[in-house]
Structure formats: C-alpha cells, structure tokens
Design a protein around this motif. Sequence first.
Motif, PDB file in Angstrom:
ATOM      1  N   ASP A 175     -48.215   2.414  29.643  1.00 16.03           N
ATOM      2  CA  ASP A 175     -48.133   2.561  28.112  1.00 16.03           C
ATOM      3  C   ASP A 175     -47.945   4.247  27.918  1.00 16.03           C
ATOM      4  OD1 ASP A 175     -48.321  -0.001  27.785  1.00 16.03           O
ATOM      5  OD2 ASP A 175     -50.399  -0.043  27.037  1.00 16.03           O
ATOM      6  N   ALA A 178     -36.982  -5.500  22.944  1.00 16.39           N
ATOM      7  CA  ALA A 178     -38.523  -5.606  22.549  1.00 16.39           C
ATOM      8  C   ALA A 178     -39.419  -4.788  22.916  1.00 16.39           C
ATOM      9  CB  ALA A 178     -38.813  -7.140  23.103  1.00 16.39           C
ATOM     10  N   CYS A 179     -39.188  -4.374  24.041  1.00 15.66           N
ATOM     11  CA  CYS A 179     -40.122  -3.443  24.872  1.00 15.66           C
ATOM     12  C   CYS A 179     -39.898  -1.851  24.026  1.00 15.66           C
ATOM     13  CB  CYS A 179     -39.997  -3.016  26.075  1.00 15.66           C
ATOM     14  SG  CYS A 179     -40.874  -1.607  27.026  1.00 15.66           S
ATOM     15  N   ASP A 236     -39.213  -1.579  20.864  1.00 15.37           N
ATOM     16  CA  ASP A 236     -39.985  -1.786  19.504  1.00 15.37           C
ATOM     17  C   ASP A 236     -41.461  -1.452  19.753  1.00 15.37           C
ATOM     18  OD1 ASP A 236     -37.679  -1.865  17.883  1.00 15.37           O
ATOM     19  OD2 ASP A 236     -37.449  -4.156  18.161  1.00 15.37           O
ATOM     20  N   ARG A 237     -41.776  -2.301  20.736  1.00 13.57           N
ATOM     21  CA  ARG A 237     -43.301  -2.315  21.008  1.00 13.57           C
ATOM     22  C   ARG A 237     -43.801  -0.739  21.239  1.00 13.57           C
ATOM     23  NH1 ARG A 237     -43.118  -5.763  24.473  1.00 13.57           N
ATOM     24  NH2 ARG A 237     -43.123  -4.589  26.315  1.00 13.57           N
ATOM     25  N   ASN A 258     -43.541   1.135  17.880  1.00 17.79           N
ATOM     26  CA  ASN A 258     -44.332   0.955  16.847  1.00 17.79           C
ATOM     27  C   ASN A 258     -45.962   1.198  17.401  1.00 17.79           C
ATOM     28  OD1 ASN A 258     -42.925  -0.478  14.946  1.00 17.79           O
ATOM     29  ND2 ASN A 258     -42.815  -2.573  16.429  1.00 17.79           N
ATOM     30  N   SER A 259     -46.279   1.227  18.455  1.00 18.31           N
ATOM     31  CA  SER A 259     -47.464   1.893  19.173  1.00 18.31           C
ATOM     32  C   SER A 259     -47.549   3.300  18.882  1.00 18.31           C
ATOM     33  CB  SER A 259     -47.608   1.615  20.562  1.00 18.31           C
ATOM     34  OG  SER A 259     -48.838   2.176  21.005  1.00 18.31           O
ATOM     35  N   CYS A 266     -39.726  -1.750  13.091  1.00 12.94           N
ATOM     36  CA  CYS A 266     -40.967  -1.294  12.871  1.00 12.94           C
ATOM     37  C   CYS A 266     -41.807  -2.464  12.347  1.00 12.94           C
ATOM     38  CB  CYS A 266     -41.147  -0.384  11.826  1.00 12.94           C
ATOM     39  SG  CYS A 266     -40.596   1.178  12.161  1.00 12.94           S
ATOM     40  N   MET A 267     -42.634  -3.142  13.120  1.00 14.15           N
ATOM     41  CA  MET A 267     -43.269  -4.295  12.821  1.00 14.15           C
ATOM     42  C   MET A 267     -44.557  -4.009  12.208  1.00 14.15           C
ATOM     43  SD  MET A 267     -41.297  -6.504  14.270  1.00 14.15           S
ATOM     44  CE  MET A 267     -42.348  -7.873  14.277  1.00 14.15           C
TER      45      MET A 267
END
Length: 246
Positions: free
Chosen positions: A129, A150-151, A153-154, A157-158, A241-242
């Motif tokens: 991370d 997916a990774c 975006d994650r 977003n983090s 952005c989730m």
Amino acid sequence: MLNIPKHTLIHDVTTRWNSSYDMLERYLEQQAAVYSALTEKALKKNKDITTLSDQDVRMAEEVIEVLKPLKTLTTLMSTQATPSVSMILPLKTTVLNSMEPNEEDSPTVREVKAAIRENLEDRYSACHDFLHKCTALDPRFKALSHVDDACRDRIYNSLITEIVTMEEQSEEATGTTAVSSSPGRGHPEASESSPPVKKSAMAELFGELFKTQVGNKSSLQLVKEEVTSYTLHFTGFQPTCMVEDQ
C-alpha cells in the motif's frame, strides 16, 4: 592479436549484486583469449584442463539474456540521482513479466526464470500500500500502468481519503488555535503577549483568489478535483472516485 579488450576475468561473489551476470558476460567477451591460453603447448600436457563446449557457451549466452533485466534494475536502483522508492513496484512488475516462460526457452532458462519469479513474487508484500502511494505520487508513474483498473482506482481513492483526513485534522487544529488565542478567552496575559500569526507570502498574495475559487465546496470535493487534474495531465487517465461526499 585477438582484437579483444584487455580485461581480467570476474569471479562470482554471492554478496555482490550482478556478479554472476558480470562473470558470464566477461567470460564470453574473453572467450577467445581463455581458449588460446588453455591450449598453449605448455599446458597441453596437463590432461585435467578442459574448456567449455559449444553447448555450455550457448547456455551462458541464454542465461545472460535472462539476467539482463536484473542487471538494469539493480543499476537503476543504485543511482542517487533520482528518487527510487516509487520505482520499486513498476520495476518488480517489469522483471516478473520478463520472467514469463515461453516455448523457445531451454530447460535451464525455464529453471532460472522460475527461481527468479519465486524469489521476487512475495517481496515487498508487507508494504504494498505504501509503495503504491509512492508510485502514484511520482509524476513519472502516476498512470500506474503496471496495475489493473480496479487496483488503480483503489490506490487513488485511498490517497483521496488520506488527504481529506489530513485536511480536516489541519482545519481542526487551526480552529482550536484561533479560539484559544482569541480575546476574552483563556489567559488574557498569554493572549496579549502572543504575537499575531503571520500570513505566508502565498496567503497574502492569493488568499482572496483561493477563497473565491473554493466557494462552498467541501474538502472532499476539492481533493477529488485536484487528484483528477493531476491524473489527467499528460496521462489521459481519470480515476473512478468511489469515495462518497460526507
């Protein structure tokens, strides 16, 4: 006479990076000189002296090609001219991809590739991370092309969540300081003796402009816009952005 560089042979040293690669590369460079020296009349009487076969030489050439990405990687990571922590995961992915077996590989090459992949795959897993964030914050790698959507975006977003949290903590700390130092509160003597807080040159020059632009937007909205602007510049990538507005 042999028209090759006058270089000494290199020994493999387990504690020295790239020494196996350098040893094979130097031997192939000096192969003619080594063969010429071993076939001198004075040495022919010694029956224990042998030379590498054509198959051995071909295998050495194949192994060098496999090890070349590692040579490049370690050389790049050893430089002090540019930051390197953001390069760790992209380089790791590049090396792992280069170690994928193919039909043309000999059994020896397949074994070497398998050993390298097994050694590298679990490395840095404990700090993935952190390393992903370092890579995202490096403009050279902000597209994060070494990971899937997916990774990607994650990761962003983090980062958005972390930045918003830091902004909110900073605002709370600033608000607390302003209240404690305001007239009629706390200790009058302390407030009277405390010097006024100086504005930075940026705040004095652009403070009103920033206020006009910000308007009534939340910290989350502002951070999202900044991150989107950052990722779009030069890359064309726009994160999904989730994180929802609070």
